[in-house]
Scaffold this active site. Structure first.
Site, PDB file in Angstrom:
ATOM      1  N   GLY A   1       0.803  -1.225   0.000  1.00  0.00           N
ATOM      2  CA  GLY A   1       0.000   0.000   0.000  1.00  0.00           C
ATOM      3  C   GLY A   1       0.834   1.272   0.000  1.00  0.00           C
ATOM      4  O   GLY A   1       0.350   2.341  -0.373  1.00  0.00           O
TER       5      GLY A   1
ATOM      6  N   GLY B   1     -12.767  -8.769   4.568  1.00  0.00           N
ATOM      7  CA  GLY B   1     -13.365  -9.830   3.753  1.00  0.00           C
ATOM      8  C   GLY B   1     -13.792  -9.421   2.352  1.00  0.00           C
ATOM      9  O   GLY B   1     -14.575 -10.133   1.730  1.00  0.00           O
TER      10      GLY B   1
ATOM     11  N   THR C   1     -11.976  -9.468  -0.351  1.00  0.00           N
ATOM     12  CA  THR C   1     -11.454 -10.426  -1.332  1.00  0.00           C
ATOM     13  C   THR C   1     -12.282 -11.714  -1.300  1.00  0.00           C
ATOM     14  O   THR C   1     -12.602 -12.273  -2.346  1.00  0.00           O
ATOM     15  CB  THR C   1      -9.961 -10.687  -1.053  1.00  0.00           C
ATOM     16  OG1 THR C   1      -9.302  -9.414  -1.045  1.00  0.00           O
ATOM     17  CG2 THR C   1      -9.339 -11.553  -2.122  1.00  0.00           C
ATOM     18  N   ASN C   2     -12.639 -12.160  -0.086  1.00  0.00           N
ATOM     19  CA  ASN C   2     -13.473 -13.365   0.008  1.00  0.00           C
ATOM     20  C   ASN C   2     -14.816 -13.148  -0.680  1.00  0.00           C
ATOM     21  O   ASN C   2     -15.336 -14.039  -1.354  1.00  0.00           O
ATOM     22  CB  ASN C   2     -13.718 -13.745   1.473  1.00  0.00           C
ATOM     23  CG  ASN C   2     -12.441 -14.169   2.180  1.00  0.00           C
ATOM     24  OD1 ASN C   2     -11.446 -14.467   1.539  1.00  0.00           O
ATOM     25  ND2 ASN C   2     -12.472 -14.179   3.506  1.00  0.00           N
TER      26      ASN C   2
ATOM     27  N   ASN D   1      -0.632  -9.382   8.883  1.00  0.00           N
ATOM     28  CA  ASN D   1      -0.892  -8.692   7.615  1.00  0.00           C
ATOM     29  C   ASN D   1      -0.005  -9.252   6.504  1.00  0.00           C
ATOM     30  O   ASN D   1       0.348  -8.547   5.569  1.00  0.00           O
ATOM     31  CB  ASN D   1      -0.665  -7.180   7.777  1.00  0.00           C
ATOM     32  CG  ASN D   1      -1.224  -6.382   6.605  1.00  0.00           C
ATOM     33  OD1 ASN D   1      -2.262  -6.747   6.034  1.00  0.00           O
ATOM     34  ND2 ASN D   1      -0.544  -5.315   6.218  1.00  0.00           N
ATOM     35  N   SER D   2       0.358 -10.532   6.604  1.00  0.00           N
ATOM     36  CA  SER D   2       1.122 -11.129   5.493  1.00  0.00           C
ATOM     37  C   SER D   2       0.201 -11.225   4.281  1.00  0.00           C
ATOM     38  O   SER D   2      -1.020 -11.332   4.419  1.00  0.00           O
ATOM     39  CB  SER D   2       1.683 -12.490   5.887  1.00  0.00           C
ATOM     40  OG  SER D   2       0.665 -13.333   6.359  1.00  0.00           O
ATOM     41  N   ARG D   3       0.804 -11.199   3.109  1.00  0.00           N
ATOM     42  CA  ARG D   3       0.004 -11.001   1.892  1.00  0.00           C
ATOM     43  C   ARG D   3       0.417 -11.949   0.779  1.00  0.00           C
ATOM     44  O   ARG D   3       1.522 -12.486   0.773  1.00  0.00           O
ATOM     45  CB  ARG D   3       0.238  -9.560   1.385  1.00  0.00           C
ATOM     46  CG  ARG D   3      -0.209  -8.476   2.358  1.00  0.00           C
ATOM     47  CD  ARG D   3      -1.637  -8.146   2.136  1.00  0.00           C
ATOM     48  NE  ARG D   3      -2.185  -7.192   3.093  1.00  0.00           N
ATOM     49  CZ  ARG D   3      -3.206  -6.385   2.794  1.00  0.00           C
ATOM     50  NH1 ARG D   3      -3.738  -6.389   1.608  1.00  0.00           N
ATOM     51  NH2 ARG D   3      -3.699  -5.590   3.711  1.00  0.00           N
TER      52      ARG D   3
ATOM     53  N   LYS E   1      -3.274   2.108  -3.932  1.00  0.00           N
ATOM     54  CA  LYS E   1      -3.958   3.045  -3.039  1.00  0.00           C
ATOM     55  C   LYS E   1      -3.613   4.497  -3.385  1.00  0.00           C
ATOM     56  O   LYS E   1      -4.475   5.378  -3.358  1.00  0.00           O
ATOM     57  CB  LYS E   1      -3.560   2.783  -1.594  1.00  0.00           C
ATOM     58  CG  LYS E   1      -3.801   1.365  -1.126  1.00  0.00           C
ATOM     59  CD  LYS E   1      -5.249   1.025  -1.186  1.00  0.00           C
ATOM     60  CE  LYS E   1      -5.522  -0.314  -0.517  1.00  0.00           C
ATOM     61  NZ  LYS E   1      -6.937  -0.660  -0.632  1.00  0.00           N
TER      62      LYS E   1
END
Ligand code: OXD
Ligand code: MN
Length: 590
Positions: free
Chosen positions: A203, A255, A257-258, A372-374, A210
């Site tokens: 980000g 959520g 993305t889910n 906050n792993s991605r 962003k």
């Protein structure tokens, strides 16, 4: 003669003093080379930028570990630099453009010494779309270059498109020395320029996301008559094969993305994915609102992603058709060389490295993956990608959904009576905070339209712009609010969420198509329980009724909090919003 783009790159190279300048073409061959560079030549905090994962189980998958101090967005170090402070508003940190430039020039001087400056040409939006924007970002780390290739349409043809024009969106990025004293994310909306130093986190560093597609684009949209929003876009197909397109705004890590990739729990219904984070919304020639996703990838939160919560994402992560897929700050199973995170749905590895590369075992009282792993994965890997994804016109939107994480108070779903009332519902949204930004977790904060960290100008003016757009729409989308997160007395979630959320989406499209009526409450229209398809779902009737209750006592406190928040925007708050406020306050007190 040099073009404005070439001159700009030269000027930045003179300031940053990289050992070389490398113009990226966005090809797959180049992505391979950049990964190699990240494995062999470049390091962050003494560790290689990339490490290959088990290619059999996670084809084209690579692990990246960030600097340990650099794991989330840093809202307190993020500024918008309008000439007039009032234009930035109470929702933004502000610095005068000249002062910000002086500061950034100072910390940029020589910041790329011994590093490569990558020049990344890309568009946000399909290049044939009238809504697309041509952009160029500079960066000094292969991780950002490769991530941008996943998240945007990167191609050298963008350079020809820009030609001799100077109106392209400019992004300057360097990880600097990762020092938090020298970490700033500066936006210059009038110049369409983002200048970000000191962080490699998505980000803060993938400037098309962003920084441009929300903060700067929201400002451009205000001037050009469109909206840049923190929203998913999806198509809901009913058993007859009709597809209704909706957007949904939820704060970070709640959520979205889910939802965008949901596998429907109701037979006959299917979700088609268009976007999971950002929507650009334009008024089409037919007077409807049309949405495009300017991005081409997902930068999603890993913990909690599993075959149960988001099977389509797990499939995308393992598909390996687009090169590469990145995992940032997850754990690493040492036996199998696979990424692992809390909530992935498989038992913890016996022996692992945690997100910082330290030895980790299940008995430790720590998390293997950073909360906050991605992952960064191409949207073209998504199994249910809508066939409209690359349509330059976008898709027509019939409903807009707003939601937050509220363990109390806010009903599972309600509909606003009209556009203005819906804008007010979205404006008073609140959510309990998550790990996506560096701040205390679980605290309620107001997050209008899920845009608090992303609206690049005064929120009062932003609400005004929303009202203005509504007045220009011949056929505005209906506006709904959702809350999947109500808990019972024991603190357990009442609504099962995930694929079961289709039941709420079904009600929403039934309302859009005038198939069912609804029950009026002080906050809006809620479903008659009989109109919710609950077949096959085990949920106690009383509990369900409870999550539609509007408890006046609690609402009284809520609207006082809303008032306090909205007052921050002073006389820039549109009168219509205060009228809506007064109406709600009266309803509550009645
Ligand atoms: C994101 C965020 O990463 O909202 O999408 O923080
Ligand atoms: Mn987001």
């Amino acid at each position: 003669m040099a073009t404005p783009l070439e001159r700009w790159v030269d000027e930045q190279a003179r300031l940053f003093k990289p050992k070389k300048v490398y113009w990226c073409d966005g090809s797959e061959k180049e992505a391979h080379e950049l990964i190699e560079i990240g494995i062999i030549d470049e390091q962050i905090n003494g560790q290689p930028v990339f490490q290959a994962l088990n290619q059999h189980k996670w084809p084209k998958g690579f692990l990246h570990r960030s600097h340990p101090s650099d794991v989330a967005r840093v809202e307190h170090l993020t500024y918008v630099c309008h000439p007039d402070k009032n234009v930035a508003g109470a929702n933004n940190n502000w610095m005068a453009p000249e002062e910000a430039k002086q500061l950034m020039t100072k910390i940029s001087d020589g910041a790329m010494k011994d590093r490569t400056m990558y020049v990344l040409p890309y568009t946000m939006g399909h290049p044939d779309s009238p809504y697309a924007k041509a952009c160029v970002q500079l960066t000094d780390v292969s991780y950002v270059a490769v991530s941008m290739r996943i998240m945007t349409r990167m191609s050298k043809s963008v350079i020809d498109k820009i030609g001799s024009k100077d109106d392209f969106v400019k992004g300057i990025h360097s990880v600097g020395d990762f020092s938090q004293e020298r970490r700033f994310i500066m936006h210059f909306p009038d110049e369409r320029l983002v200048w970000s130093i000191g962080s490699g986190y998505g980000g803060n560093a993938l400037l098309g996301k962003k920084c441009f597609s929300l903060r700067i684009a929201s400002w451009v949209g205000k001037q050009e008559g469109w909206l840049a929003e923190h929203m998913v876009i999806l198509g809901i197909e009913d058993p007859k094969g009709n597809v209704t397109y909706v957007t949904a705004a939820l704060p970070s890590a709640c959520g979205k993305t889910n939802l965008a990739m949901m596998e429907s729990a109701l037979p006959g219904y299917k979700i088609w994915t268009i976007g999971d984070d950002i929507a650009w919304l334009n008024i089409g020639p037919d007077g409807r609102l049309w949405a495009i996703n300017p991005e081409t990838g997902f930068f999603g939160v890993a913990p909690g992603t599993s075959m149960q919560t988001n099977p389509n994402m797990m499939r995308a992560l393992k598909k390996g058709s687009f090169y590469p897929t990145l995992f940032t700050n997850t754990g690493l199973d040492l036996d199998t060389n696979e990424p692992w995170w809390e909530g992935i749905g498989t038992p913890p590895p016996r022996s692992a490295l945690d997100w910082q590369g330290e030895h980790w075992e299940p008995s430790y009282n720590t998390k293997a993956a950073h909360p906050n792993s991605r992952f960064t994965v191409s949207i073209y890997n998504a199994p249910a990608l809508s066939k409209e994804f690359d349509n330059p016109k976008g898709v027509p939107i019939s409903a807009m959904i707003f939601g937050g994480k509220r363990t109390q108070l806010i009903p599972l779903v309600f509909e606003s009576s009209n556009w203005q009332n819906g804008v007010f519902s979205a404006a008073r949204m609140g959510s309990e905070t998550t790990a996506a930004a560096a701040h205390q977790e679980g605290v309620l904060r107001r997050d209008p339209m899920a845009m608090l960290p992303f609206c690049g100008y005064n929120m009062g003016d932003y609400f005004g712009h929303w009202l203005d757009i509504g007045s220009k729409l011949k056929n505005p989308p209906k506006i709904f609010s959702v809350n999947w997160f109500r808990t019972d007395e024991e603190g357990k979630f009442v609504w099962p969420g995930f694929g079961e959320n289709i039941r709420v989406l079904k009600w929403i499209i039934d309302r859009v198509n005038n198939r069912v009526d609804a029950r009026q409450t002080p906050v809006g229209l809620v479903p008659h329980i009989k109109d919710l398809d609950l077949s096959g779902l085990k949920i106690e009737k009383e509990k369900l009724e409870k999550i539609f209750e509007v408890d006046i006592k609690d609402w009284d406190k809520e609207i006082k909090d809303v008032r306090q928040f909205l007052e921050k925007f002073g006389d820039r708050m549109p009168k219509a919003m205060w009228q809506e406020y007064e109406t709600l306050a009266k309803e509550i007190q009645r």
